[in-house]
Motif scaffolding. Sequence first.
Motif, mmCIF file in Angstrom:
data_model
loop_
_atom_site.group_PDB
_atom_site.id
_atom_site.type_symbol
_atom_site.label_atom_id
_atom_site.label_comp_id
_atom_site.label_asym_id
_atom_site.label_seq_id
_atom_site.Cartn_x
_atom_site.Cartn_y
_atom_site.Cartn_z
ATOM 1 N N PHE A 84 0.827 -1.212 0.000
ATOM 2 C CA PHE A 84 0.000 0.000 0.000
ATOM 3 C C PHE A 84 0.857 1.255 0.000
ATOM 4 C CE2 PHE A 84 1.075 -0.739 4.391
ATOM 5 C CZ PHE A 84 1.204 0.526 4.956
ATOM 6 N N VAL A 85 0.258 2.335 -0.486
ATOM 7 C CA VAL A 85 0.888 3.648 -0.438
ATOM 8 C C VAL A 85 -0.215 4.700 -0.450
ATOM 9 C CG1 VAL A 85 1.124 3.874 -2.961
ATOM 10 C CG2 VAL A 85 2.690 5.137 -1.452
ATOM 11 N N SER A 86 0.014 5.810 0.235
ATOM 12 C CA SER A 86 -0.978 6.886 0.289
ATOM 13 C C SER A 86 -1.106 7.558 -1.074
ATOM 14 C CB SER A 86 -0.564 7.934 1.325
ATOM 15 O OG SER A 86 -0.564 7.389 2.621
ATOM 16 N N THR A 87 -2.344 7.776 -1.497
ATOM 17 C CA THR A 87 -2.589 8.438 -2.783
ATOM 18 C C THR A 87 -3.361 9.744 -2.637
ATOM 19 O OG1 THR A 87 -4.555 7.049 -3.068
ATOM 20 C CG2 THR A 87 -2.516 6.304 -4.143
ATOM 21 N N SER A 88 -4.033 9.955 -1.515
ATOM 22 C CA SER A 88 -4.756 11.218 -1.332
ATOM 23 C C SER A 88 -3.754 12.347 -1.135
ATOM 24 C CB SER A 88 -5.684 11.133 -0.120
ATOM 25 O OG SER A 88 -4.938 11.054 1.081
ATOM 26 N N ASP A 89 -4.112 13.543 -1.569
ATOM 27 C CA ASP A 89 -3.198 14.678 -1.436
ATOM 28 C C ASP A 89 -2.853 14.947 0.029
ATOM 29 O OD1 ASP A 89 -3.117 15.025 -4.150
ATOM 30 O OD2 ASP A 89 -4.618 16.624 -4.205
ATOM 31 N N ILE A 90 -3.859 14.848 0.913
ATOM 32 C CA ILE A 90 -3.599 15.181 2.320
ATOM 33 C C ILE A 90 -2.592 14.228 2.946
ATOM 34 C CG2 ILE A 90 -5.586 13.833 3.193
ATOM 35 C CD1 ILE A 90 -5.938 16.072 5.294
ATOM 36 N N GLN A 91 -2.645 12.947 2.618
ATOM 37 C CA GLN A 91 -1.674 12.002 3.174
ATOM 38 C C GLN A 91 -0.359 12.042 2.403
ATOM 39 O OE1 GLN A 91 -3.001 8.002 3.832
ATOM 40 N NE2 GLN A 91 -4.561 8.588 5.319
#
Length: 503
Positions: free
Chosen positions: A95-102
């Motif tokens: 997994f990896v963060s994709t949302s701008d905030i994260q």
Amino acid sequence: MDKHKTIFDTTLRDGEQTPGVSLTNDQKLKIARQLDKLGVDVIEAGFPVSSEGEKQNVKAIASEGLSLDVCGLARVLTKDLDACIDCNVDMVHTFVSTSDIQRIHTIKKSREEVLSMAVNAVEHIKDHGAKCMFSAMDATRTDLDYLIEVYEAVEGAGCDIINVPDTVGVMSPSSMYELVRNIDAHVNIPIDVHCHNDFGIAVANSLMAAEAGASQIQCTINGIGERAGNANLAEVVMSLHSIYGAKTNINTEYLLETAKMVESYTGIHMPANTPIVGDNAFAHESGIHTHGVLEKSDTFEPGIMTPEMVGHKRRIVVGKHAGRHAVKKSLEDMGIETNDEQLDEILSQIKDIANKGKRVCDADLHAVASSVLGRNLGSETIVLKEFSVMTGNLITPTAVVRATIGDQEAIASNYGVGPVDATLRAVEEMIGGYTKVKVRDFALEAITGGSDALAEVTISVEDGEGHVSSAQSASTDIATASVDALIAAINLLLDQKKTRGME
């Protein structure tokens, strides 16, 4: 909805991230075996790179020879991926963060860097011969066009299944449906969803995702997990089976058994009104309801889901809302027959007890019936003679109990986490050769104030066939109240067993 859905259980990973929960390696292995018995398709055994102990535990589960697939969790970092591969898991969940905030505030990577890291991780997993699941963490707060771009890229890299996580539980069911429908229109590999329960709608969101085309749902036993937890497996599965007419590989008759195991190991207790597996899930007190259920169960139960389907039992509870049918049925279960006049008097006295705010136990009903009928209706198979407890800051709480069972004297000792636990364990051990019972429920309430408060203990016990009996006792000594209530409940259970044997 497609007629078959697979179930991915993350009790051992996300479930163990419940604040205050820490499972031993032995407990995790036992839960893994139970999940295999339950029929789960995939289990997330842990996050191997997090510690050497976690890695060894994941490796032990992977080598257990279970029928299900064992999965390990990994960030899109080579050391994480290799830690999972070293455990010989069937699947690596990266997994990896994709949302701008994260992405901006946690991993501090550009969109292009995240995309490249995701593809490289998938290729690394596939090069080592394992199945690959890819999660765009915080997918539900990610720009849709970018999210689809990432999913299409990992599919092109050989990913086997994509996960759509509602990481912070912010989706509405209708929005979850639209999101999964959009993703499904752009990818050709299976879609899995992971919903958090921050607003109490993780199960609803999971089911809407399944309606929209998701073929796999991530769950935990009893809905445990980070913050407010995850989608509850029992609720998801029984909704799929009973409401949607879909199929899973879950052996639903083990749902209650599994829930109780996880409850015991984690110390996270299920409220009585927990759907499917809670103590009150198939319990009835209201006179109108009990009358209907005793005539035809699906008058006041779903019908499409019965207690037997999930390993449960229907219970008729006597209380302030009870009617004649409930009291009569409860008395009959105890082997007590009454005429109409006697039944009315017993009902009246039971309501008087309940209207004083007291929980009505089986022992109360038994005592009232004995009084109204003018004779002792029970027998004291077990008679307590004495017990003692040793405790202190340098001593493991230990209890010794002596009693007569029938015409034989018995004595037993045991230890526990406290004096009450030690005493109850000693009683259970003492009667172990005579009958098999376990404490199902224990409640303690102070009914007077001060340091010498009178404590009221309510205990329910269950035998190996699932029959339950309850009793109360009050004393200034908690251990005394506990052992008195326990023995009273067991004696009632034994009386009922004798009655069933005579039928």
